[in-house]
Design a protein around this motif. Structure first.
Motif, PDB file in Angstrom:
ATOM      1  N   HIS A  55       0.827  -1.200   0.000  1.00 50.70           N
ATOM      2  CA  HIS A  55       0.000   0.000   0.000  1.00 50.70           C
ATOM      3  C   HIS A  55       0.867   1.258   0.000  1.00 50.70           C
ATOM      4  O   HIS A  55       1.943   1.296   0.602  1.00 50.70           O
ATOM      5  CB  HIS A  55      -0.915   0.022   1.220  1.00 50.70           C
ATOM      6  CG  HIS A  55      -1.748  -1.214   1.378  1.00 50.70           C
ATOM      7  ND1 HIS A  55      -2.985  -1.352   0.785  1.00 50.70           N
ATOM      8  CD2 HIS A  55      -1.513  -2.382   2.048  1.00 50.70           C
ATOM      9  CE1 HIS A  55      -3.477  -2.535   1.078  1.00 50.70           C
ATOM     10  NE2 HIS A  55      -2.611  -3.175   1.852  1.00 50.70           N
ATOM     11  N   LEU A  56       0.367   2.285  -0.685  1.00 47.82           N
ATOM     12  CA  LEU A  56       1.027   3.585  -0.700  1.00 47.82           C
ATOM     13  C   LEU A  56      -0.013   4.665  -0.421  1.00 47.82           C
ATOM     14  O   LEU A  56      -1.079   4.695  -1.038  1.00 47.82           O
ATOM     15  CB  LEU A  56       1.685   3.844  -2.059  1.00 47.82           C
ATOM     16  CG  LEU A  56       2.151   5.282  -2.309  1.00 47.82           C
ATOM     17  CD1 LEU A  56       3.355   5.602  -1.429  1.00 47.82           C
ATOM     18  CD2 LEU A  56       2.492   5.522  -3.770  1.00 47.82           C
ATOM     19  N   TYR A  89      -4.012   7.118  -3.089  1.00 54.26           N
ATOM     20  CA  TYR A  89      -3.849   5.786  -2.488  1.00 54.26           C
ATOM     21  C   TYR A  89      -3.603   4.792  -3.610  1.00 54.26           C
ATOM     22  O   TYR A  89      -4.302   4.798  -4.630  1.00 54.26           O
ATOM     23  CB  TYR A  89      -5.098   5.381  -1.705  1.00 54.26           C
ATOM     24  CG  TYR A  89      -5.114   3.907  -1.336  1.00 54.26           C
ATOM     25  CD1 TYR A  89      -4.246   3.401  -0.373  1.00 54.26           C
ATOM     26  CD2 TYR A  89      -5.975   3.022  -1.980  1.00 54.26           C
ATOM     27  CE1 TYR A  89      -4.246   2.056  -0.052  1.00 54.26           C
ATOM     28  CE2 TYR A  89      -5.991   1.682  -1.663  1.00 54.26           C
ATOM     29  CZ  TYR A  89      -5.114   1.197  -0.687  1.00 54.26           C
ATOM     30  OH  TYR A  89      -5.115  -0.140  -0.381  1.00 54.26           O
ATOM     31  N   ARG A  90      -2.596   3.941  -3.423  1.00 56.81           N
ATOM     32  CA  ARG A  90      -2.283   2.932  -4.425  1.00 56.81           C
ATOM     33  C   ARG A  90      -2.021   1.594  -3.746  1.00 56.81           C
ATOM     34  O   ARG A  90      -1.383   1.522  -2.688  1.00 56.81           O
ATOM     35  CB  ARG A  90      -1.046   3.332  -5.223  1.00 56.81           C
ATOM     36  CG  ARG A  90      -0.791   2.499  -6.473  1.00 56.81           C
ATOM     37  CD  ARG A  90       0.691   2.337  -6.725  1.00 56.81           C
ATOM     38  NE  ARG A  90       1.330   1.564  -5.662  1.00 56.81           N
ATOM     39  CZ  ARG A  90       2.603   1.660  -5.305  1.00 56.81           C
ATOM     40  NH1 ARG A  90       3.385   2.546  -5.895  1.00 56.81           N
ATOM     41  NH2 ARG A  90       3.107   0.903  -4.349  1.00 56.81           N
ATOM     42  N   GLY A 139     -10.591  10.436  -9.202  1.00 62.71           N
ATOM     43  CA  GLY A 139     -10.306   9.477 -10.257  1.00 62.71           C
ATOM     44  C   GLY A 139      -9.846   8.124  -9.765  1.00 62.71           C
ATOM     45  O   GLY A 139      -9.408   7.954  -8.617  1.00 62.71           O
ATOM     46  N   LEU A 140      -9.958   7.152 -10.669  1.00 62.33           N
ATOM     47  CA  LEU A 140      -9.529   5.774 -10.423  1.00 62.33           C
ATOM     48  C   LEU A 140      -8.758   5.296 -11.645  1.00 62.33           C
ATOM     49  O   LEU A 140      -9.199   5.492 -12.786  1.00 62.33           O
ATOM     50  CB  LEU A 140     -10.744   4.878 -10.167  1.00 62.33           C
ATOM     51  CG  LEU A 140     -10.515   3.377  -9.970  1.00 62.33           C
ATOM     52  CD1 LEU A 140     -11.550   2.806  -9.004  1.00 62.33           C
ATOM     53  CD2 LEU A 140     -10.619   2.615 -11.304  1.00 62.33           C
ATOM     54  N   ASP A 141      -7.610   4.690 -11.407  1.00 59.44           N
ATOM     55  CA  ASP A 141      -6.770   4.152 -12.476  1.00 59.44           C
ATOM     56  C   ASP A 141      -6.408   2.716 -12.100  1.00 59.44           C
ATOM     57  O   ASP A 141      -5.682   2.479 -11.130  1.00 59.44           O
ATOM     58  CB  ASP A 141      -5.515   5.010 -12.630  1.00 59.44           C
ATOM     59  CG  ASP A 141      -4.710   4.644 -13.870  1.00 59.44           C
ATOM     60  OD1 ASP A 141      -5.057   3.655 -14.547  1.00 59.44           O
ATOM     61  OD2 ASP A 141      -3.728   5.354 -14.170  1.00 59.44           O
ATOM     62  N   TYR A 142      -6.937   1.766 -12.867  1.00 53.95           N
ATOM     63  CA  TYR A 142      -6.753   0.345 -12.542  1.00 53.95           C
ATOM     64  C   TYR A 142      -6.054  -0.354 -13.703  1.00 53.95           C
ATOM     65  O   TYR A 142      -6.498  -0.282 -14.855  1.00 53.95           O
ATOM     66  CB  TYR A 142      -8.097  -0.316 -12.275  1.00 53.95           C
ATOM     67  CG  TYR A 142      -8.021  -1.824 -12.067  1.00 53.95           C
ATOM     68  CD1 TYR A 142      -7.368  -2.364 -10.966  1.00 53.95           C
ATOM     69  CD2 TYR A 142      -8.596  -2.697 -12.991  1.00 53.95           C
ATOM     70  CE1 TYR A 142      -7.299  -3.733 -10.771  1.00 53.95           C
ATOM     71  CE2 TYR A 142      -8.532  -4.072 -12.804  1.00 53.95           C
ATOM     72  CZ  TYR A 142      -7.884  -4.586 -11.696  1.00 53.95           C
ATOM     73  OH  TYR A 142      -7.804  -5.943 -11.515  1.00 53.95           O
ATOM     74  N   ASN A 173      -2.839  -3.397 -10.159  1.00 51.90           N
ATOM     75  CA  ASN A 173      -2.323  -2.110  -9.713  1.00 51.90           C
ATOM     76  C   ASN A 173      -3.487  -1.121  -9.710  1.00 51.90           C
ATOM     77  O   ASN A 173      -3.999  -0.739 -10.767  1.00 51.90           O
ATOM     78  CB  ASN A 173      -1.209  -1.633 -10.662  1.00 51.90           C
ATOM     79  CG  ASN A 173      -0.511  -0.384 -10.141  1.00 51.90           C
ATOM     80  OD1 ASN A 173      -1.011   0.313  -9.274  1.00 51.90           O
ATOM     81  ND2 ASN A 173       0.653  -0.107 -10.685  1.00 51.90           N
ATOM     82  N   LEU A 174      -3.933  -0.723  -8.524  1.00 46.30           N
ATOM     83  CA  LEU A 174      -5.076   0.164  -8.383  1.00 46.30           C
ATOM     84  C   LEU A 174      -4.633   1.463  -7.731  1.00 46.30           C
ATOM     85  O   LEU A 174      -3.954   1.465  -6.708  1.00 46.30           O
ATOM     86  CB  LEU A 174      -6.163  -0.487  -7.532  1.00 46.30           C
ATOM     87  CG  LEU A 174      -7.367   0.397  -7.169  1.00 46.30           C
ATOM     88  CD1 LEU A 174      -8.154   0.774  -8.421  1.00 46.30           C
ATOM     89  CD2 LEU A 174      -8.257  -0.312  -6.163  1.00 46.30           C
TER      90      LEU A 174
END
Length: 738
Positions: free
Chosen positions: A255-256, A304-305, A351-354, A312-313
């Motif tokens: 987690h980041l 948050y990643r 936003g969301l980047d998956y 990879n979310l």
């Protein structure tokens, strides 16, 4: 049998849970494609770092191992090392890194093999230019020309095409909130940007509407290799800029968490202002009126990643607030009152980047975002004696405009071989505009598309990339959009050719904007047609390394033919201004650049000539294309012994001819005057690069206003000057990375 079980048990006792190995260079930038090899249990294990410079090991031995670390652009490492959670700092070889690009690519691609010509500006270059926002960065780029407005901000044209036709993205998500067709570049902060990628010409297949003149994609920082990282920036400029920013990041297992917060303050400037280290209160006289209005900005970002195996979310939230103060001239006869304007801008982006790697040669990316833009204008009548103020009763003095954009994008990529790969995507955008100056107070426009592109390499020296986009627009019929790019590589020479069709559907403001009062008479036009264009580009590049010096020579030719270009103009025989489709609009030109670099220095020089088609030429016997020239030079030298880098940036913008009809239908020829900007800076590093201190001079030639001509318009009367810069300024910047 018992002996074998015991040996296995002992071996397994050295195994620990998954560990993370990271690689970065001396500028704290992650390095992808690093090869890590070591021998364990009689077998050689081999791993390759990902785009963020990370290798995740499921298991490895606790004892010291003979490890080999290698990369094409960095010095190799062979040593006996105990592998634990660690970060390796790699030293560069005596040539420049082959950069990695993502904009417009099917997969992250090296600069040497990109079919489309892409330019990247690294974080190091951003710092050397002392660029606080996108305006500071782009004003030194070739084939770009910036325009400045003291209220609306700055805008950019690419290859002679500006306004709505330049697409600006942050991590692939388009920015909204245009004024007069432009996004204010000074609102786009660079503190958390890792690099900026620029593609000239249409990217309409991949990105859809607006990506006609060019695309600017800001890639934000998403990786922090340490368990806890922090970054502090302070910037001061003698013109009255006081900027500060802090970034914090925390890594825990997969987690980041990261947070960025910044404040930028500009106290306004006029030619008669005296130098002041800190802002001072001023008398309520004519000095309260500023040529460049005071501006205050606050910006924040939460991120948050999570990474888990092939998943990879990333989830993020951006917030931006700006206040521009336009103080009015004290009114006669006693100078006791004035009208003051305040402009408030708010941006909220969620936003969301998956990213999901289905296997070694297939991937799926989902990009989803909600963007909100809110701009408010308030006008107050102010008593300069008591300092009391009240809102004016004129409805046109008060305005609120709200724009919302919902974007969803899904892209599937197949990378089955080194010879052929492809991607198929679905792209959906729904934009809504609200405000009292929007017809019926609210309007919505939807654009949905399916696109496909592929990369085919029939031989080692030839590659082709065709593409198609099929779109449905809720108000317009959009044609099928094709593109074709190819690259031919022969030894150290690269030849690129591209053809792309571009399009732009009219914006909600152009369709439904209504603003009528004593000073304005602007009406949208819901009969507008979409803009269509054909773009042709030819690039010829040469690259070689001689005695540790890298030489790059690049030449570009381009031609744009745009039909039905949308512009704001006055209707015949009336004072009504509305949007029209121009039948023809063309630009053409060429640019050439030379770059010479080594480990401790970089020298670049470039020149360009851009011609703009004059639609009045046929009927008035004047030149069909009016041309302007520009030149750029930069030089960076690093004194390794002293950890000191000196930088020089020079930019010359040539005269820009203008032709127009006056109120008597006579053809008038004028021009925007040429100007030149020179910046000089020094950057000193301390504590192994953790502390960096910069000093410099911007606009050494003290350019402020240039002679120009603008015909009477909807907001102003004719003027013979145009603001370019504040004048000569001195700056200092402190950056601390822990």
């Amino acid at each position: 049998m018992k002996v074998k079980i015991l040996i296995l048990f002992l071996c397994n006792s050295f195994l620990i849970n998954a560990q993370t190995i990271s690689f970065e260079n001396s500028e704290n930038e992650p390095i992808r494609d690093v090869v890590l090899e070591f021998l364990t249990n009689g077998k050689t294990k081999k791993f390759i770092s990902d785009e963020e410079g990370i290798i995740n090991l499921n298991h490895y031995l606790k004892s010291k191992l003979n490890v080999r670390i290698s990369h094409l652009s960095y010095q190799s490492l062979n040593d006996k090392i105990r592998l634990t959670d660690t970060n390796f700092i790699l030293k560069k070889k005596n040539f420049i890194i082959d950069e990695i690009f993502v904009t417009g690519q099917i997969k992250p691609t090296k600069k040497s093999t990109t079919i489309q010509k892409v330019k990247s500006i690294s974080r190091k270059e951003i710092d050397l230019r002392a660029a606080e926002n996108l305006k500071d960065l782009l004003e030194k780029e070739m084939n770009m020309r910036l325009s400045y407005d003291n209220v609306l901000g700055s805008s950019v044209s690419i290859q002679g095409i500006s306004g709505q036709n330049v697409k600006i993205l942050i991590d692939g998500v388009p920015l909204i909130g245009r004024l007069n067709g432009n996004i204010d570049l000074s609102q786009i902060n660079l503190n958390n940007v890792a690099r900026v990628e620029i593609i000239e010409g249409p990217l309409s297949v991949e990105l859809g509407t607006d990506a006609l003149a060019g695309t600017i994609n800001l890639i934000t920082k998403k990786e922090y290799n340490k368990r806890f990282s922090s970054n502090y920036n302070i910037f001061y400029e003698s013109i009255g800029n006081y900027n500060s920013n802090i970034s914090l990041a925390y890594n825990i297992k997969k987690h980041l968490f990261s947070i960025d917060f910044g404040r930028k303050y500009f106290d306004g400037w006029s030619k008669n202002d005296k130098f002041s280290l800190f802002p001072k209160s001023q008398l309520a006289d004519t000095n309260r009126v500023k040529s460049w209005n005071p501006k205050e900005q606050y910006l924040g970002r939460l991120q948050y990643r999570i990474k888990h195996k092939n998943n990879n979310l990333r989830i993020y939230y951006d917030s931006y607030y700006e206040k521009i103060t336009n103080l009015g001239m004290p009114r006669l006869p006693y100078y006791e009152t004035a009208f003051d304007d305040y402009y408030y801008t708010k941006r909220h982006n969620l936003g969301l980047d998956y990213n999901f790697n289905l296997n070694n040669n297939k991937s799926l990316r989902i990009l989803s975002s909600f963007n909100n833009y809110n701009r408010v204008k308030n006008t107050y009548f102010k008593d300069l004696v008591t300092l009391n103020q009240i809102l004016t009763n004129n409805n046109s003095d008060q305005d609120t405009s709200i724009f919302n954009l919902i974007m969803n994008k899904l892209v599937f990529a197949s990378l089955k071989s080194d010879y052929f790969n492809y991607q198929i995507g679905f792209d959906s955008k729904i934009e809504n505009a609200q405000g009292q100056k929007i017809k019926a107070n609210s309007q919505t426009l939807g654009d949905h598309a399916i696109f496909i592109s592929s990369k085919w390499e029939p031989s080692a020296f030839l590659a082709l990339k065709p593409g198609l986009r099929f779109s449905y627009n809720s108000k317009f019929n959009v044609p099928v959009i094709p593109s074709l790019n190819l690259i031919f590589i022969k030894n150290r020479f690269k030849t690129r050719f591209s053809y792309a069709k571009g399009f732009r559907s009219p914006s909600l403001k152009e369709l439904f904007f209504e603003f009528v009062d004593i000073n304005h008479n602007i009406i949208g036009n819901d009969n507008l047609k979409i803009e269509k264009s054909d773009n042709y580009q030819f690039n010829f590049d040469y690259e070689n390394i001689i005695s540790n010096y890298k030489i790059e020579l690049e030449t570009k030719l381009f031609y744009n033919n745009i039909s039905d270009l949308i512009t704001l103009a006055r209707s015949p025989n009336s004072n009504l201004y509305t949007y029209f489709n121009l039948e023809k609009n063309k630009t053409r030109g060429f640019s050439t650049s030379l770059n010479l670099s080594a480990e401790n220095f970089n020298f670049a020089i470039s020149a360009s000539n851009i011609g703009r088609y004059n639609n009045l030429s046929k009927e008035n016997n004047i030149v069909e294309f009016s041309h302007s020239n520009s030149y750029n030079t930069s030089f960076n030298y690093t004194f390794k012994k002293y950890y000191l880098t000196s930088s020089i940036y020079y930019n010359y913008m040539g005269k820009l001819p203008i032709f127009f009809k006056n109120n008597s239908d006579q053809i008038i020829e004028s021009e925007i005057e040429s100007y030149q900007i020179l910046d000089i800076s020094l950057r000193k590093s301390f504590s192994s690069g953790k502390v960096n201190l910069s000093f410099g001079i911007k606009n050494l030639f003290d350019v402020q206003d240039i002679t120009s001509f603008s015909i009477s318009g909807t907001h102003s009367s004719s003027s013979n000057s145009q603001s370019i810069a504040y004048g000569r300024t001195f700056f200092s910047a402190l950056k601390i990375t822990l």
